[in-house]
Design a protein around this motif. Structure first.
Motif, PDB file in Angstrom:
ATOM      1  N   ASP A 264       0.655  -1.175   0.072  1.00 53.86           N
ATOM      2  CA  ASP A 264       0.116   0.484   0.250  1.00 53.86           C
ATOM      3  C   ASP A 264       1.003   1.037   0.170  1.00 53.86           C
ATOM      4  O   ASP A 264       1.762   1.522   0.919  1.00 53.86           O
ATOM      5  CB  ASP A 264      -0.472   0.044   1.217  1.00 53.86           C
ATOM      6  CG  ASP A 264      -2.132  -1.016   0.981  1.00 53.86           C
ATOM      7  OD1 ASP A 264      -2.550  -1.280  -0.281  1.00 53.86           O
ATOM      8  OD2 ASP A 264      -2.635  -1.001   1.963  1.00 53.86           O
ATOM      9  N   THR A 265       0.262   1.912  -0.975  1.00 51.55           N
ATOM     10  CA  THR A 265       1.922   3.569  -1.178  1.00 51.55           C
ATOM     11  C   THR A 265       0.553   4.434  -1.232  1.00 51.55           C
ATOM     12  O   THR A 265       0.078   4.657  -2.351  1.00 51.55           O
ATOM     13  CB  THR A 265       2.318   3.037  -2.875  1.00 51.55           C
ATOM     14  OG1 THR A 265       3.231   2.082  -2.331  1.00 51.55           O
ATOM     15  CG2 THR A 265       3.130   4.600  -2.838  1.00 51.55           C
ATOM     16  N   PRO A 266       0.929   5.657  -0.689  1.00 53.28           N
ATOM     17  CA  PRO A 266       0.244   6.458  -0.533  1.00 53.28           C
ATOM     18  C   PRO A 266      -0.035   6.948  -2.734  1.00 53.28           C
ATOM     19  O   PRO A 266       0.665   7.440  -3.150  1.00 53.28           O
ATOM     20  CB  PRO A 266       0.558   7.788   0.090  1.00 53.28           C
ATOM     21  CG  PRO A 266       1.809   7.264   0.855  1.00 53.28           C
ATOM     22  CD  PRO A 266       2.407   6.204   0.358  1.00 53.28           C
ATOM     23  N   LEU A 267      -1.175   7.295  -2.724  1.00 49.91           N
ATOM     24  CA  LEU A 267      -1.495   8.144  -4.684  1.00 49.91           C
ATOM     25  C   LEU A 267      -0.386   9.236  -5.025  1.00 49.91           C
ATOM     26  O   LEU A 267       0.524   8.779  -5.687  1.00 49.91           O
ATOM     27  CB  LEU A 267      -2.681   8.852  -4.263  1.00 49.91           C
ATOM     28  CG  LEU A 267      -3.634   8.843  -6.056  1.00 49.91           C
ATOM     29  CD1 LEU A 267      -3.245   8.057  -6.691  1.00 49.91           C
ATOM     30  CD2 LEU A 267      -4.770   9.561  -5.802  1.00 49.91           C
ATOM     31  N   SER A 268       0.263  10.091  -4.530  1.00 43.81           N
ATOM     32  CA  SER A 268       0.992  10.833  -4.351  1.00 43.81           C
ATOM     33  C   SER A 268       2.042  10.656  -4.449  1.00 43.81           C
ATOM     34  O   SER A 268       3.045  11.103  -5.163  1.00 43.81           O
ATOM     35  CB  SER A 268       0.833  11.921  -3.021  1.00 43.81           C
ATOM     36  OG  SER A 268       1.496  11.266  -2.001  1.00 43.81           O
ATOM     37  N   GLN A 269       2.568   8.928  -4.354  1.00 46.58           N
ATOM     38  CA  GLN A 269       4.569   8.699  -4.402  1.00 46.58           C
ATOM     39  C   GLN A 269       3.468   7.862  -6.326  1.00 46.58           C
ATOM     40  O   GLN A 269       5.118   7.213  -6.318  1.00 46.58           O
ATOM     41  CB  GLN A 269       4.475   7.889  -3.464  1.00 46.58           C
ATOM     42  CG  GLN A 269       5.455   8.608  -2.344  1.00 46.58           C
ATOM     43  CD  GLN A 269       5.073   7.794  -0.872  1.00 46.58           C
ATOM     44  OE1 GLN A 269       6.044   6.451  -1.010  1.00 46.58           O
ATOM     45  NE2 GLN A 269       5.426   8.565   0.298  1.00 46.58           N
ATOM     46  N   VAL A 270       2.667   7.835  -6.478  1.00 51.95           N
ATOM     47  CA  VAL A 270       2.655   6.900  -7.674  1.00 51.95           C
ATOM     48  C   VAL A 270       1.967   8.100  -8.630  1.00 51.95           C
ATOM     49  O   VAL A 270       2.176   7.042 -10.114  1.00 51.95           O
ATOM     50  CB  VAL A 270       2.170   5.849  -7.589  1.00 51.95           C
ATOM     51  CG1 VAL A 270       2.306   4.493  -6.340  1.00 51.95           C
ATOM     52  CG2 VAL A 270       0.182   6.210  -7.266  1.00 51.95           C
ATOM     53  N   ALA A 271       1.511   8.584  -8.487  1.00 49.75           N
ATOM     54  CA  ALA A 271       0.649  10.111  -9.878  1.00 49.75           C
ATOM     55  C   ALA A 271       0.865  10.983  -9.122  1.00 49.75           C
ATOM     56  O   ALA A 271       1.223  11.178  -8.150  1.00 49.75           O
ATOM     57  CB  ALA A 271      -0.760  10.095  -9.144  1.00 49.75           C
ATOM     58  N   ASN A 272       0.917  11.625 -10.776  1.00 52.81           N
ATOM     59  CA  ASN A 272       0.902  13.796 -10.068  1.00 52.81           C
ATOM     60  C   ASN A 272      -0.684  13.941 -10.590  1.00 52.81           C
ATOM     61  O   ASN A 272      -1.396  13.512 -11.336  1.00 52.81           O
ATOM     62  CB  ASN A 272       1.642  13.945 -11.198  1.00 52.81           C
ATOM     63  CG  ASN A 272       1.681  15.637 -11.777  1.00 52.81           C
ATOM     64  OD1 ASN A 272       2.215  16.376 -10.118  1.00 52.81           O
ATOM     65  ND2 ASN A 272       2.331  16.780 -12.403  1.00 52.81           N
ATOM     66  N   ILE A 273      -1.195  14.392  -9.027  1.00 55.51           N
ATOM     67  CA  ILE A 273      -2.044  14.855  -9.038  1.00 55.51           C
ATOM     68  C   ILE A 273      -2.047  16.704  -8.921  1.00 55.51           C
ATOM     69  O   ILE A 273      -2.166  17.414  -8.515  1.00 55.51           O
ATOM     70  CB  ILE A 273      -2.876  14.898  -7.179  1.00 55.51           C
ATOM     71  CG1 ILE A 273      -2.917  13.313  -7.331  1.00 55.51           C
ATOM     72  CG2 ILE A 273      -3.802  14.835  -6.683  1.00 55.51           C
ATOM     73  CD1 ILE A 273      -2.800  13.113  -5.353  1.00 55.51           C
ATOM     74  N   ASN A 274      -3.301  16.711 -10.056  1.00 52.34           N
ATOM     75  CA  ASN A 274      -3.686  18.187 -10.501  1.00 52.34           C
ATOM     76  C   ASN A 274      -4.984  18.426 -10.532  1.00 52.34           C
ATOM     77  O   ASN A 274      -6.349  18.087 -10.200  1.00 52.34           O
ATOM     78  CB  ASN A 274      -3.045  18.648 -11.586  1.00 52.34           C
ATOM     79  CG  ASN A 274      -2.024  18.575 -11.971  1.00 52.34           C
ATOM     80  OD1 ASN A 274      -0.858  19.195 -11.186  1.00 52.34           O
ATOM     81  ND2 ASN A 274      -1.084  17.903 -12.704  1.00 52.34           N
ATOM     82  N   THR A 275      -6.059  20.000 -10.420  1.00 52.94           N
ATOM     83  CA  THR A 275      -7.017  20.677  -9.998  1.00 52.94           C
ATOM     84  C   THR A 275      -6.529  21.710 -11.243  1.00 52.94           C
ATOM     85  O   THR A 275      -6.276  22.518 -11.381  1.00 52.94           O
ATOM     86  CB  THR A 275      -7.310  21.235  -9.177  1.00 52.94           C
ATOM     87  OG1 THR A 275      -5.600  22.172  -8.495  1.00 52.94           O
ATOM     88  CG2 THR A 275      -7.791  20.246  -7.817  1.00 52.94           C
ATOM     89  N   PRO A 276      -7.003  21.230 -12.310  1.00 51.20           N
ATOM     90  CA  PRO A 276      -6.942  21.475 -13.896  1.00 51.20           C
ATOM     91  C   PRO A 276      -8.591  22.607 -14.108  1.00 51.20           C
ATOM     92  O   PRO A 276      -8.740  24.552 -14.050  1.00 51.20           O
ATOM     93  CB  PRO A 276      -7.540  20.573 -14.864  1.00 51.20           C
ATOM     94  CG  PRO A 276      -7.754  19.571 -14.738  1.00 51.20           C
ATOM     95  CD  PRO A 276      -7.704  19.700 -13.272  1.00 51.20           C
ATOM     96  N   ASP A 277      -9.145  22.892 -12.925  1.00 51.22           N
ATOM     97  CA  ASP A 277     -10.200  23.671 -12.029  1.00 51.22           C
ATOM     98  C   ASP A 277     -10.979  23.350 -11.272  1.00 51.22           C
ATOM     99  O   ASP A 277     -10.358  22.372 -10.507  1.00 51.22           O
ATOM    100  CB  ASP A 277     -11.583  24.174 -13.632  1.00 51.22           C
ATOM    101  CG  ASP A 277     -12.019  22.406 -13.460  1.00 51.22           C
ATOM    102  OD1 ASP A 277     -12.833  21.927 -12.845  1.00 51.22           O
ATOM    103  OD2 ASP A 277     -12.437  21.790 -14.816  1.00 51.22           O
ATOM    104  N   GLY A 278     -11.883  24.082 -10.319  1.00 52.47           N
ATOM    105  CA  GLY A 278     -12.440  24.397  -9.533  1.00 52.47           C
ATOM    106  C   GLY A 278     -13.190  22.895  -9.215  1.00 52.47           C
ATOM    107  O   GLY A 278     -13.452  22.630  -8.290  1.00 52.47           O
ATOM    108  N   ARG A 279     -13.667  22.433 -10.115  1.00 52.48           N
ATOM    109  CA  ARG A 279     -14.326  21.470 -10.096  1.00 52.48           C
ATOM    110  C   ARG A 279     -14.092  19.422 -10.697  1.00 52.48           C
ATOM    111  O   ARG A 279     -14.472  19.166  -9.980  1.00 52.48           O
ATOM    112  CB  ARG A 279     -15.780  21.741 -10.595  1.00 52.48           C
ATOM    113  CG  ARG A 279     -16.605  22.394 -10.119  1.00 52.48           C
ATOM    114  CD  ARG A 279     -17.952  22.001  -9.937  1.00 52.48           C
ATOM    115  NE  ARG A 279     -18.431  22.802  -8.938  1.00 52.48           N
ATOM    116  CZ  ARG A 279     -18.417  22.948  -7.108  1.00 52.48           C
ATOM    117  NH1 ARG A 279     -17.946  22.495  -7.230  1.00 52.48           N
ATOM    118  NH2 ARG A 279     -19.542  24.243  -7.397  1.00 52.48           N
TER     119      ARG A 279
END
Length: 184
Positions: free
Chosen positions: A51-66
């Motif tokens: 089990d690995t935190p999501l942030s360590q296997v992927a890039n997480i972005n918010t292209p817009d507010g939704r």
């Protein structure tokens, strides 16, 4: 002031600061209708058997507010990431477009806003309990010291002042979070 008393006061203050830091982390997990990468901070992905935190296997972005987009560093991780987000029970319905996992953050209903406000109040109360526990520990240590009664009383007053300061900070954080949640 006595060195031992000052050490106890510093320890109490540190405990109270820790309670506030924990509250800030918990408040980051409570969404207020606006997409935020911290919403996925509790998601754990099965990465080659661990089990690995999501942030360590992927890039997480918010292209817009939704919208939250999750771009895995390895293409074969798309399905496990999508499954992990679904299993995290955050109320999201992730979609996989072949390159990204896309999450549309639905607007909050009035009922859900009230529920989140109650959750925020519970977290704030937990933080206040942490502050009070730090006060209780400090007062006990002060009473156990071999110092004059006046010095003990003054130190207990100082501990109470710290407690009042940090309790007010928690109230301010809670008011801000409630306003953020209830804002449409």
């Amino acid at each position: 002031m006595n060195e031992d008393v000052q050490f106890i006061l510093d320890s109490a203050k540190e405990g109270m600061v820790d309670a506030i830091k924990h509250l800030e982390k918990e408040f980051m997990k409570i969404r207020a209708g606006k997409a935020n990468p911290a919403m996925l901070s509790s998601v754990m992905v099965d990465y080659y058997g661990s089990d690995t935190p999501l942030s360590q296997v992927a890039n997480i972005n918010t292209p817009d507010g939704r919208t939250i987009s999750v771009q895995p560093w390895e293409k074969n991780m798309l399905q496990p990431i999508q499954t992990a987000i679904t299993n995290a029970n955050l109320g999201f319905n992730p979609m996989n477009n072949g390159d990204f996992v896309i999450i549309n953050v639905p607007p909050l209903t009035e009922e859900r806003r009230i529920q989140l406000t109650k959750q925020a109040k519970a977290e704030a109360e937990d933080a206040k309990v942490g502050v009070r526990n730090a006060r209780q520990d400090a007062n006990k240590e002060i009473r156990d010291l071999d110092v004059s009664e006046d010095l003990q009383k003054n130190a207990e007053v100082d501990v109470q002042e710290l407690t009042n300061i940090y309790s007010k900070k928690i109230d301010v954080f809670l008011e801000a979070k409630e306003a953020e949640i209830m804002k449409v």
